[in-house]
Design an enzyme around this catalytic site. Structure first.
Site, mmCIF file in Angstrom:
data_model
loop_
_atom_site.group_PDB
_atom_site.id
_atom_site.type_symbol
_atom_site.label_atom_id
_atom_site.label_comp_id
_atom_site.label_asym_id
_atom_site.label_seq_id
_atom_site.Cartn_x
_atom_site.Cartn_y
_atom_site.Cartn_z
ATOM 1 N N CYS A 177 0.833 -1.193 0.000
ATOM 2 C CA CYS A 177 0.000 0.000 0.000
ATOM 3 C C CYS A 177 0.873 1.250 0.000
ATOM 4 O O CYS A 177 1.871 1.315 0.703
ATOM 5 C CB CYS A 177 -0.956 0.071 1.184
ATOM 6 S SG CYS A 177 -2.112 -1.274 1.264
ATOM 7 N N TRP A 225 -2.705 -2.866 -1.694
ATOM 8 C CA TRP A 225 -2.386 -4.303 -1.791
ATOM 9 C C TRP A 225 -3.279 -4.942 -0.734
ATOM 10 O O TRP A 225 -3.053 -4.778 0.468
ATOM 11 C CB TRP A 225 -0.903 -4.527 -1.489
ATOM 12 C CG TRP A 225 -0.474 -5.953 -1.681
ATOM 13 C CD1 TRP A 225 -0.040 -6.534 -2.838
ATOM 14 C CD2 TRP A 225 -0.416 -6.985 -0.689
ATOM 15 N NE1 TRP A 225 0.281 -7.858 -2.626
ATOM 16 C CE2 TRP A 225 0.062 -8.165 -1.320
ATOM 17 C CE3 TRP A 225 -0.720 -7.040 0.676
ATOM 18 C CZ2 TRP A 225 0.238 -9.360 -0.634
ATOM 19 C CZ3 TRP A 225 -0.547 -8.238 1.353
ATOM 20 C CH2 TRP A 225 -0.065 -9.393 0.690
ATOM 21 N N LYS A 239 6.022 -4.365 -3.791
ATOM 22 C CA LYS A 239 7.458 -4.182 -3.627
ATOM 23 C C LYS A 239 7.892 -4.259 -2.166
ATOM 24 O O LYS A 239 8.892 -4.864 -1.826
ATOM 25 C CB LYS A 239 7.844 -2.825 -4.228
ATOM 26 C CG LYS A 239 9.324 -2.500 -4.154
ATOM 27 C CD LYS A 239 10.093 -3.356 -5.119
ATOM 28 C CE LYS A 239 11.588 -3.092 -5.069
ATOM 29 N NZ LYS A 239 12.322 -4.211 -5.690
ATOM 30 N N GLY A 265 -0.893 -1.059 6.429
ATOM 31 C CA GLY A 265 -0.611 -1.886 7.606
ATOM 32 C C GLY A 265 -1.807 -2.766 7.916
ATOM 33 O O GLY A 265 -2.678 -2.978 7.064
ATOM 34 N N HIS A 309 18.145 -37.184 -4.953
ATOM 35 C CA HIS A 309 17.377 -37.636 -3.780
ATOM 36 C C HIS A 309 15.878 -37.368 -3.950
ATOM 37 O O HIS A 309 15.128 -37.452 -2.985
ATOM 38 C CB HIS A 309 17.905 -36.945 -2.519
ATOM 39 C CG HIS A 309 19.341 -37.280 -2.236
ATOM 40 N ND1 HIS A 309 19.740 -38.512 -1.784
ATOM 41 C CD2 HIS A 309 20.471 -36.547 -2.386
ATOM 42 C CE1 HIS A 309 21.051 -38.528 -1.641
ATOM 43 N NE2 HIS A 309 21.518 -37.350 -2.008
ATOM 44 N N GLU A 332 8.145 -15.254 -10.125
ATOM 45 C CA GLU A 332 7.371 -14.083 -9.708
ATOM 46 C C GLU A 332 6.944 -13.206 -10.872
ATOM 47 O O GLU A 332 5.917 -12.553 -10.796
ATOM 48 C CB GLU A 332 8.079 -13.274 -8.612
ATOM 49 C CG GLU A 332 9.296 -12.514 -9.007
ATOM 50 C CD GLU A 332 9.923 -11.766 -7.838
ATOM 51 O OE1 GLU A 332 9.206 -11.377 -6.905
ATOM 52 O OE2 GLU A 332 11.149 -11.562 -7.874
HETATM 53 O O1 M6R Z 1 12.931 -5.107 0.795
HETATM 54 P P1 M6R Z 1 13.378 -6.499 1.165
HETATM 55 O O2 M6R Z 1 14.704 -6.828 0.562
HETATM 56 O O3 M6R Z 1 13.356 -6.769 2.617
HETATM 57 O O4 M6R Z 1 12.297 -7.430 0.480
HETATM 58 C C1 M6R Z 1 12.290 -8.806 0.693
HETATM 59 C C2 M6R Z 1 11.379 -9.498 -0.291
HETATM 60 O O5 M6R Z 1 10.063 -9.112 -0.115
HETATM 61 C C3 M6R Z 1 11.792 -9.227 -1.741
HETATM 62 O O6 M6R Z 1 13.126 -9.560 -1.974
HETATM 63 C C4 M6R Z 1 10.899 -10.009 -2.713
HETATM 64 O O7 M6R Z 1 11.125 -11.382 -2.567
HETATM 65 C C5 M6R Z 1 11.109 -9.566 -4.162
HETATM 66 N N1 M6R Z 1 9.860 -9.543 -4.848
HETATM 67 C C6 M6R Z 1 12.019 -10.463 -4.912
HETATM 68 O O8 M6R Z 1 12.175 -10.093 -6.240
#
Ligand code: M6R
Length: 607
Positions: free
Chosen positions: A2, A73, A602, A100, A503, A487
């Site tokens: 958000c 979001w 993000k 939040g 395995h 993703e």
């Molecule tokens: O901002 P951060 O590095 O803490 O974010 C962690 C994950 O949410 C972030 O890396 C996410 O997995 C991305 N979409 C990966 O491309």
């Protein structure tokens, strides 16, 4: 997770607010809305889907002195117009946007309904305007009513409010979700992060948890939730407008992939101390590094994959036993943390709730935490109190790219630094530093060959499942390659340890399931080539990342891409780039919305 944008000043229009949240769209993009505080009431616009164009001007006749906007979001309730923010009270004169989760929303809703309030959405957020309305019945000052309402909320929030009886101001509160104020000429702004503020001002104030603010065109006042006054330092945003624009690239992700020669250089610039064969990391207390007996890395997603590589680096170069945990697992798994455990929190955004929770847990148990963050002034960076910025510049594409490779460079510098304190030789230290300094030029050489990868990506785009595998340093790199592909292309992809294939996962191998094998590491080359043989023997189709000049490996794979030669521990930095480009071009071939992949955001500020 958000995005919030607010503006107090003359001439606020829906176009100004839309422009603001458009720059925050990467934080959430399932629905959006805005509210303008006009003398005759609140003008409201809410829409489902991405921020559009024609409809955005629906309120353009309306020019006011305060407004808030939100891009969502979804957490509570599907992305519908009713659930989109802003949410209003029963009178329609108070409008609230929120980032939040209000954890006690169900109890508050029941209480408010008992008092006659009528709810129009399924969201947790809607309790906020009704609660303020309720408090305002007995508290004549709106600011005090707002404070009283916020005190009753349990959970995490960044909140911004407009109300029709004081249409020249905004109220804001922060607990666990970021909130930045922008100080412009004749206008004061607020946002979930600095991106939308740069168009108006470079002077900002970061609200801390437990603070509220009231904003007018002339400035702002802050208080704590307990009612105490606070003086906030003014800081300057380090980036400019071009840094957050696409600059001619079709997607932010592609722009950011291509920025890597520069972002890698920025990660080590000014940090290499050649005379001592070490790295200078000014933001971390030397005694802390010297006294550390073990490390525990906490992070999520791509940053977690960087952490897994960091473990190998710290153990191999500095001989420091290192554990890696997903932030949420760390927080709830009752980890053993001693005062001499160095907790390292890796986060691009510096706002990831799970990682932040882990930092708080670690500090509560008496450990010191060091942040490796990109966003300057972010919550994790500030709560750690010490750390190393990766200086990758703003990363807007939801899929993390340049931040990952910069995290790896900083982890390598940290490992060299810790290693030199613990017996890593000057010669070895210098070898690593030399190799780190070569990375930008090597990355540029890889990027020049993008068309080869675009062509290979066709093989992935036609598949429903793709396996990625590698050993040691190339295993987390394989995990990251698989994460990138799934993703943004929505193709199912799994990263596995190459040694683990036999395995179980090898049962998945068949001609329709391409296997991307990372096979450039010198230390385990023979074993990894053995894995390629095993895959081929079962009819599997291999795309291999190999070391430049390795003709034998090239001949074994159906398709191969050679990466420039470097030290094994630094290979993932270079291998990440072709993996990012493979995922990008597969997603583009499938017509995916690369910068806004479905269901994601993000910055993940909810647990
Ligand atoms: O901002 P951060 O590095 O803490 O974010 C962690 C994950 O949410 C972030 O890396 C996410 O997995 C991305 N979409 C990966 O491309």
């Amino acid at each position: 997770m958000c995005g919030i944008f607010g503006y107090a000043g003359e001439g606020v229009t829906s176009a100004v607010l839309v422009e603001g949240i458009r720059r925050l769209e990467y934080r959430g993009y399932d629905s959006w809305g805005l509210a303008l505080a006009c003398d005759d009431g609140i003008a409201l616009l809410r829409r489902v889907g991405r921020i559009g164009s024609a409809e955005d001007t629906a309120l353009d006749g309306c020019s006011c002195r305060a407004g808030v906007a939100h891009t969502r979001w979804a957490t509570h309730g599907a992305p519908t117009e009713e659930n989109a923010h802003p949410h209003r009270d029963c009178t329609g004169r108070i409008a609230v946007v929120h980032n939040g989760i209000i954890e006690n929303h169900a109890a508050l809703r029941a209480r408010l309904q008992g008092l006659g309030h009528v709810f129009a959405s399924e969201t947790d957020t809607e309790v906020i305007p009704h609660l303020i309305e309720e408090m305002w019945k007995t508290e004549p000052d709106f600011g005090e009513a707002f404070l009283a309402a916020v005190r009753l909320l349990v959970g995490t929030f960044g909140i911004a409010v407009v109300q029709a009886d004081a249409p020249d101001r905004l109220w804001a509160a922060r607990l666990g979700s970021p909130m930045v104020l922008g100080l412009g000429k004749g206008r004061t702004l607020l946002a979930s992060d600095p991106a939308p503020l740069v168009a108006h001002t470079r002077e900002v104030i970061y609200l801390d948890d437990g603070e509220i603010a009231v904003l007018t065109s002339d400035g702002f006042e802050t208080r704590t939730l307990e009612g105490g006054t606070v003086t906030k330092p003014v800081q300057r945003i380090a980036f400019d407008l071009p840094a957050i624009e696409r600059g001619g690239f079709p997607h932010f992700m592609l722009k950011e992939i291509h920025e890597q020669p520069e972002s890698l250089r920025n990660a080590f610039r000014g940090r290499i101390v050649r005379a001592e064969g070490t790295a200078k990391l000014g933001g971390v207390e030397p005694h802390l590094l010297r006294s550390a007996k073990r490390c525990h890395i906490v992070s999520c997603g791509t940053s977690l994959n960087a952490g897994l590589i960091g473990k190998y680096l710290l153990e191999q170069l500095a001989r420091l036993p290192t554990q890696v945990s997903n932030g949420a697992e760390f927080r709830y798994a009752q980890p053993v943390v001693e005062p001499d455990t160095l907790v390292i929190a890796i986060s691009q955004s510096g706002e990831t709730a799970d990682t932040l929770g882990a930092v708080r847990e670690a500090k509560m148990q008496g450990a010191s935490a060091v942040g490796i963050c990109n966003v300057v002034g972010s919550t994790i960076a500030r709560e750690c109190g010490q750390g190393v910025y990766i200086h990758a510049g703003p990363e807007i594409g939801v899929a993390s790219t340049k931040a990952f490779t910069s995290q790896l460079v900083v982890l390598a510098l940290l490992a060299v630094h810790l290693g030199r304190m613990r017996g890593l030789s000057l010669r070895a230290g210098l070898q690593y530093l030399d190799a780190i300094e070569c990375l930008p030029a090597q990355a540029a050489r890889i990027l020049e060959r993008e068309s080869e990868l675009a062509e290979m990506a066709g093989l992935l785009a036609r598949a429903s499942h793709v396996l990625y595998c590698g050993r040691l340093y190339e295993w987390p790199a394989a995990l990251e390659g698989a994460l990138k592909l799934k993703e943004i292309s929505y193709i199912h992809a799994e990263g596995v340890q190459a040694a683990e294939l036999k395995h179980g996962p090898i049962a998945l191998v068949e001609p329709d399931v391409p296997v991307v094998v990372l096979a450039a590491q010198a230390a385990v080359r023979a074993k990894t080539l053995g894995n390629i043989h095993e895959i081929r023997a079962r009819g599997g189709r291999v795309i291999a990342l190999i070391r430049e000049g390795d003709g034998e490996a090239a001949a074994l794979a159906e398709r191969s891409f050679a990466v420039p030669s470097t030290l094994d521990p630094l290979l993932p930095v270079l291998e990440a780039i072709p993996l990012q480009l493979l995922a990008y071009h597969a997603a583009v071939a499938l017509g995916r919305d690369v910068d806004h992949p479905r269901n994601l955001a993000k910055s993940v500020t909810v647990e």
